[in-house]
Write a protein that holds these residues in place. Structure first.
Motif, PDB file in Angstrom:
ATOM      1  N   UNK A  94       0.843  -1.194   0.000  1.00  0.00           N
ATOM      2  CA  UNK A  94       0.000   0.000   0.000  1.00  0.00           C
ATOM      3  C   UNK A  94       0.878   1.243   0.000  1.00  0.00           C
ATOM      4  N   UNK A  95       0.941   1.935  -1.126  1.00  0.00           N
ATOM      5  CA  UNK A  95       1.837   3.087  -1.253  1.00  0.00           C
ATOM      6  C   UNK A  95       1.409   4.248  -0.362  1.00  0.00           C
ATOM      7  N   UNK A  96       0.125   4.330  -0.039  1.00  0.00           N
ATOM      8  CA  UNK A  96      -0.355   5.431   0.813  1.00  0.00           C
ATOM      9  C   UNK A  96      -0.031   5.207   2.291  1.00  0.00           C
ATOM     10  N   UNK A  97       0.437   4.018   2.630  1.00  0.00           N
ATOM     11  CA  UNK A  97       0.656   3.666   4.024  1.00  0.00           C
ATOM     12  C   UNK A  97      -0.620   3.126   4.653  1.00  0.00           C
ATOM     13  N   UNK A  98      -0.474   2.383   5.733  1.00  0.00           N
ATOM     14  CA  UNK A  98      -1.608   1.746   6.404  1.00  0.00           C
ATOM     15  C   UNK A  98      -1.599   2.108   7.881  1.00  0.00           C
ATOM     16  N   UNK A  99      -2.753   2.529   8.386  1.00  0.00           N
ATOM     17  CA  UNK A  99      -2.925   2.675   9.830  1.00  0.00           C
ATOM     18  C   UNK A  99      -3.864   1.569  10.297  1.00  0.00           C
ATOM     19  N   UNK A 291      -6.138   3.670   5.045  1.00  0.00           N
ATOM     20  CA  UNK A 291      -5.007   4.274   4.356  1.00  0.00           C
ATOM     21  C   UNK A 291      -4.565   5.498   5.152  1.00  0.00           C
ATOM     22  N   UNK A 292      -3.288   5.804   5.113  1.00  0.00           N
ATOM     23  CA  UNK A 292      -2.820   7.009   5.786  1.00  0.00           C
ATOM     24  C   UNK A 292      -3.059   8.266   4.961  1.00  0.00           C
ATOM     25  N   UNK A 293      -3.211   8.089   3.623  1.00  0.00           N
ATOM     26  CA  UNK A 293      -3.461   9.230   2.743  1.00  0.00           C
ATOM     27  C   UNK A 293      -4.698   8.958   1.895  1.00  0.00           C
ATOM     28  N   UNK A 294      -5.616   9.921   1.864  1.00  0.00           N
ATOM     29  CA  UNK A 294      -6.813   9.844   1.024  1.00  0.00           C
ATOM     30  C   UNK A 294      -6.829  11.038   0.079  1.00  0.00           C
ATOM     31  N   UNK A 295      -7.341  10.813  -1.130  1.00  0.00           N
ATOM     32  CA  UNK A 295      -7.424  11.900  -2.107  1.00  0.00           C
ATOM     33  C   UNK A 295      -8.435  12.961  -1.684  1.00  0.00           C
ATOM     34  N   UNK A 296      -9.468  12.535  -0.957  1.00  0.00           N
ATOM     35  CA  UNK A 296     -10.560  13.432  -0.570  1.00  0.00           C
ATOM     36  C   UNK A 296     -10.397  13.811   0.910  1.00  0.00           C
ATOM     37  N   UNK A 297     -10.080  15.074   1.216  1.00  0.00           N
ATOM     38  CA  UNK A 297      -9.913  15.501   2.618  1.00  0.00           C
ATOM     39  C   UNK A 297     -11.169  15.288   3.456  1.00  0.00           C
ATOM     40  N   UNK A 339      -4.580  10.961  13.997  1.00  0.00           N
ATOM     41  CA  UNK A 339      -4.099  12.040  13.116  1.00  0.00           C
ATOM     42  C   UNK A 339      -3.262  11.548  11.962  1.00  0.00           C
ATOM     43  N   UNK A 340      -2.824  10.281  12.006  1.00  0.00           N
ATOM     44  CA  UNK A 340      -2.053   9.718  10.892  1.00  0.00           C
ATOM     45  C   UNK A 340      -2.894   9.550   9.630  1.00  0.00           C
ATOM     46  N   UNK A 341      -4.217   9.596   9.786  1.00  0.00           N
ATOM     47  CA  UNK A 341      -5.126   9.429   8.648  1.00  0.00           C
ATOM     48  C   UNK A 341      -5.486  10.814   8.128  1.00  0.00           C
ATOM     49  N   UNK A 342      -5.036  11.113   6.902  1.00  0.00           N
ATOM     50  CA  UNK A 342      -5.259  12.477   6.373  1.00  0.00           C
ATOM     51  C   UNK A 342      -5.449  12.455   4.872  1.00  0.00           C
TER      52      UNK A 342
END
Length: 342
Positions: A94-99, A291-297, A339-342
């Motif tokens: 997972x390139x976005x990272x995983x929490x 995912x740690x990064x999402x396209x939609x805030x 907070x790691x999820x953004x």
């Protein structure tokens, strides 16, 4: 339908635990999939969360832990749930990272359908030998030895196992490996396992399928989550724990099992055979993956709020449907990484 109806009534009864309304969103859909083990509590959480966050629809499909992880790896969902936490090699994909977060805990229970038999005790030796195909009749002397005075029928044992890739199977077989060297050597643990050829067996998908097959199969025995078994009013065996005590699944016996477990930095800990006189022997955390990064805030914001709801109000709801609230130290750890999820 019976279980769904009971679940809906439970939602109505628990709605008073959650009050207030959150901000409105413009038709924001959040999709998740995975474990059926925590479905009873997750479905309650999401129904109440949707109610208090206008415009948000969190939809969760219970299709088994393995399928949830597959969906997550393929980016088909916004989050996934699993009783068998993701492996390092899966997380690395997972390139976005995983929490990964433990969200609740529960117990895998051994359920049975033996006409006229209640309060059945099963020793560690007995239930491991049943799933090895070595005990094949309910009047076996080893079963009788733990149940003096109980009239056991001359009835063939039929094991009901999961047909899908299942975290419940992982937890159950992980426990059997811990208590039975023969099971560890001949079957092993996993979301799917190769059950012994001698085992008289039927397979069914998800926990609801196991429960339904068990109900229509006299002489059957299976494994599923306590929450489902409680709502469906299935007979649950009293199991022998590591201390040699026979223990029923309950909030107290689950909390006793979790009491001395320390979560490492990755927040993954297994309890294959917990210590303690009052500990239920098959107790587990169950996780959600984000995912740690999402396209939609906005989606990331709602997911953070959903987690906060789960680790706060959700923990009050969990015991009502047969799940174990997270220990406070685990809640604090989870809160610190939202907070790691953004």
């Amino acid at each position: 339908m019976k279980v769904r109806a009971l679940l809906r009534l439970t939602v109505l009864g628990l709605a008073v635990l959650v009050s207030g309304t959150g901000p409105a969103y413009a038709d924001l859909n959040i999709n998740g999939s995975g474990a059926s083990f925590p479905y009873q509590t997750y479905s309650l959480w999401f129904m109440l969360f949707n109610r208090d966050h206008k415009g948000v629809n969190v939809d969760y499909v219970a299709k088994g832990s393995g399928n949830g992880i597959k969906d997550f790896l393929a980016h088909k969902v916004d989050f996934a749930a699993s009783d068998a936490a993701m492996k390092d090699k899966e997380i690395a994909q997972i390139k976005e990272g995983v929490q990964l977060l433990p969200m609740t805990a529960g117990q895998v229970v051994v359920v049975y359908n033996i006409p006229g038999v209640k309060q059945l005790k099963l020793s560690r030796e007995v239930y491991s030998k049943i799933f090895l195909g070595e005990i094949t009749n309910w009047n076996d002397p080893l079963i009788a030895a733990a149940n003096p005075g109980l009239e056991l029928p001359d009835l063939e044992v039929t094991a009901i196992t999961r047909a899908d890739s299942s975290g419940t199977t992982f937890v159950f077989t992980n426990h059997l490996c811990a208590i039975s060297p023969a099971f560890a050597a001949n079957v092993g643990s996993g979301k799917r396992v190769q059950w012994p050829e001698d085992l008289n067996m039927k397979k069914s998908p998800i926990n609801a399928g196991v429960g339904a097959t068990l109900n229509r199969t006299p002489g059957s025995i299976g494994y599923l989550d306590y929450g489902f078994a409680k709502i469906a009013n299935l007979d649950m065996a009293i199991l022998e724990n590591r201390a040699g005590k026979y223990v029923m699944p309950s909030l107290a016996s689950g909390q006793a099992a979790l009491a001395n477990v320390e979560l490492p930095e990755n927040m993954i800990a297994w309890l294959p055979d917990p210590e303690g006189d009052t500990s239920y022997p098959i107790t587990t955390y169950t996780w959600m993956m984000f995912y740690k990064k999402y396209d939609d805030p906005a989606k990331a914001e709602v997911l953070r709020k959903m987690i906060e709801f789960g680790i706060n109000e959700g923990q009050k709801i969990a015991p009502k449907v047969g799940y174990i609230p997270l220990p406070e130290k685990v809640v604090e750890r989870a809160r610190a990484v939202i907070a790691n999820i953004e």
